[in-house]
Write a protein that holds these residues in place. Structure first.
Motif, PDB file in Angstrom:
ATOM      1  N   THR A  44       0.812  -1.219   0.000  1.00 27.82           N
ATOM      2  CA  THR A  44       0.000   0.000   0.000  1.00 27.82           C
ATOM      3  C   THR A  44       0.841   1.263   0.000  1.00 27.82           C
ATOM      4  OG1 THR A  44      -0.133  -0.096   2.424  1.00 27.82           O
ATOM      5  CG2 THR A  44      -1.919  -1.128   1.162  1.00 27.82           C
ATOM      6  N   ALA A  45       2.145   1.120   0.166  1.00 30.38           N
ATOM      7  CA  ALA A  45       3.053   2.269   0.165  1.00 30.38           C
ATOM      8  C   ALA A  45       4.452   1.767  -0.146  1.00 30.38           C
ATOM      9  CB  ALA A  45       3.016   2.990   1.510  1.00 30.38           C
ATOM     10  N   TYR A  46       5.383   2.697  -0.293  1.00 32.97           N
ATOM     11  CA  TYR A  46       6.761   2.340  -0.590  1.00 32.97           C
ATOM     12  C   TYR A  46       7.373   1.525   0.542  1.00 32.97           C
ATOM     13  CZ  TYR A  46      11.832   3.070  -0.568  1.00 32.97           C
ATOM     14  OH  TYR A  46      13.188   2.890  -0.487  1.00 32.97           O
ATOM     15  N   ARG A  47       7.950   0.371   0.195  1.00 30.72           N
ATOM     16  CA  ARG A  47       8.693  -0.468   1.127  1.00 30.72           C
ATOM     17  C   ARG A  47      10.079  -0.689   0.528  1.00 30.72           C
ATOM     18  NH1 ARG A  47       5.036   0.986   3.562  1.00 30.72           N
ATOM     19  NH2 ARG A  47       3.394  -0.162   4.639  1.00 30.72           N
ATOM     20  N   ALA A  48      11.112  -0.213   1.207  1.00 34.15           N
ATOM     21  CA  ALA A  48      12.461  -0.208   0.635  1.00 34.15           C
ATOM     22  C   ALA A  48      12.911  -1.588   0.185  1.00 34.15           C
ATOM     23  CB  ALA A  48      13.448   0.368   1.655  1.00 34.15           C
ATOM     24  N   GLY A  49      12.700  -2.612   1.007  1.00 31.10           N
ATOM     25  CA  GLY A  49      13.168  -3.952   0.667  1.00 31.10           C
ATOM     26  C   GLY A  49      12.518  -4.497  -0.592  1.00 31.10           C
TER      27      GLY A  49
END
Length: 278
Positions: free
Chosen positions: A84-89
């Protein structure tokens, strides 16, 4: 960086998804910081060396490796689209895999099918331009600070794929076909990126186009660095090999992604009245 005024929430641009369908204002890609560019270049280097490594060691052949890596990329992209949003991994795993796949797409055309590098470079440039035209006509923006709908995210990843394919062909064309060599090619592409930055900050080159031009150029920059480190000294490299080079760069990428996951230094705060462009 330039700013653009947000559209009226009650009147979204033609072809965009309704505001209600947007993911609560969350952008699905990271803020463009120094960390972004460092990891991007590292991923492009890994894309070059890992593709060579898998082709040499996996025993599947270029086509088999391409199918395997494309399948892995598809799985990671499904996860990326479901967040639902930016997740670095998740995001940087997708970038690293798409770097490998983009390299393999170019290599298949040149090595397996015998398509000249001049042709693949031109073809990928045209396809990328078409992606940008269709993306803009539908969404009215190419800004990576507006990747907040499924449609925009689809265009974004399609564009990223072809930037890697184009960068691979262009990098090989300059370093191998034009015989610039790996080190000189890396310097050439680094200077080109510096020229784009200078044009943006001093001459007012549009922020979005500055970003995408630099994004394309980082691919051959990273590939030239990777080839210079991994290739044998007799071929103009340092002779570190694909295993050492890939492991070294993957370790640095992992460390930076873990750091960003914890600190969230590359997560942009929602802006109610203005959104930054690239």
């Amino acid at each position: 960086m330039a700013y653009e005024t947000s559209q009226n929430p009650a009147a979204p641009a033609a072809g965009t998804e309704p505001v209600a369908a947007r993911r609560a204002g969350w952008n699905k890609v990271p803020e463009v910081t120094l960390y972004f560019w460092i990891i991007k270049v590292l991923c492009t280097t890994v894309g070059e060396t890992a593709a060579d490594l898998l082709n040499e060691k996996a025993g599947l052949g270029l086509t088999g490796v391409s199918v395997l890596m494309s399948a892995l990329l598809a799985v990671v992209l499904v996860v990326q689209f479901r967040t639902t949003a930016y997740r670095a991994g998740v995001y940087w795993t997708a970038v690293a895999l798409i770097s490998v796949v983009g390299t393999l797409v170019s290599d298949n055309l040149t090595d397996n099918m015998g398509v000249p590098l001049e042709t693949t470079t031109t073809a990928f440039a045209i396809v990328l331009a078409v992606v940008f035209v269709v993306w803009y006509r539908r969404e009215r923006t190419l800004s990576i600070h507006h990747i907040d709908t499924t449609g925009r995210e689809s265009f974004y990843w399609l564009a990223v794929l072809f930037t890697f394919a184009l960068g691979t062909s262009a990098g090989d064309l300059v370093s191998e076909r034009l015989d610039f060599g790996y080190w000189l090619s890396a310097v050439l592409f680094a200077l080109s990126i510096a020229a784009v930055a200078l044009a943006h900050f001093t001459l007012g080159l549009d922020a979005v186009w500055s970003f995408w031009i630099a994004y394309v150029l980082t691919r051959p920059l990273g590939a030239s660095i990777g080839d210079y480190l991994s290739q044998a000294t007799g071929d103009g490299g340092l002779g570190l090999g694909t295993v050492v080079t890939s492991a070294l760069f993957l370790a640095v990428i992992l460390g930076l992604v873990v750091y960003l996951s914890v600190t969230r230094r590359d997560v942009a705060e929602p802006q109610p009245t203005a959104r930054r462009t690239a």
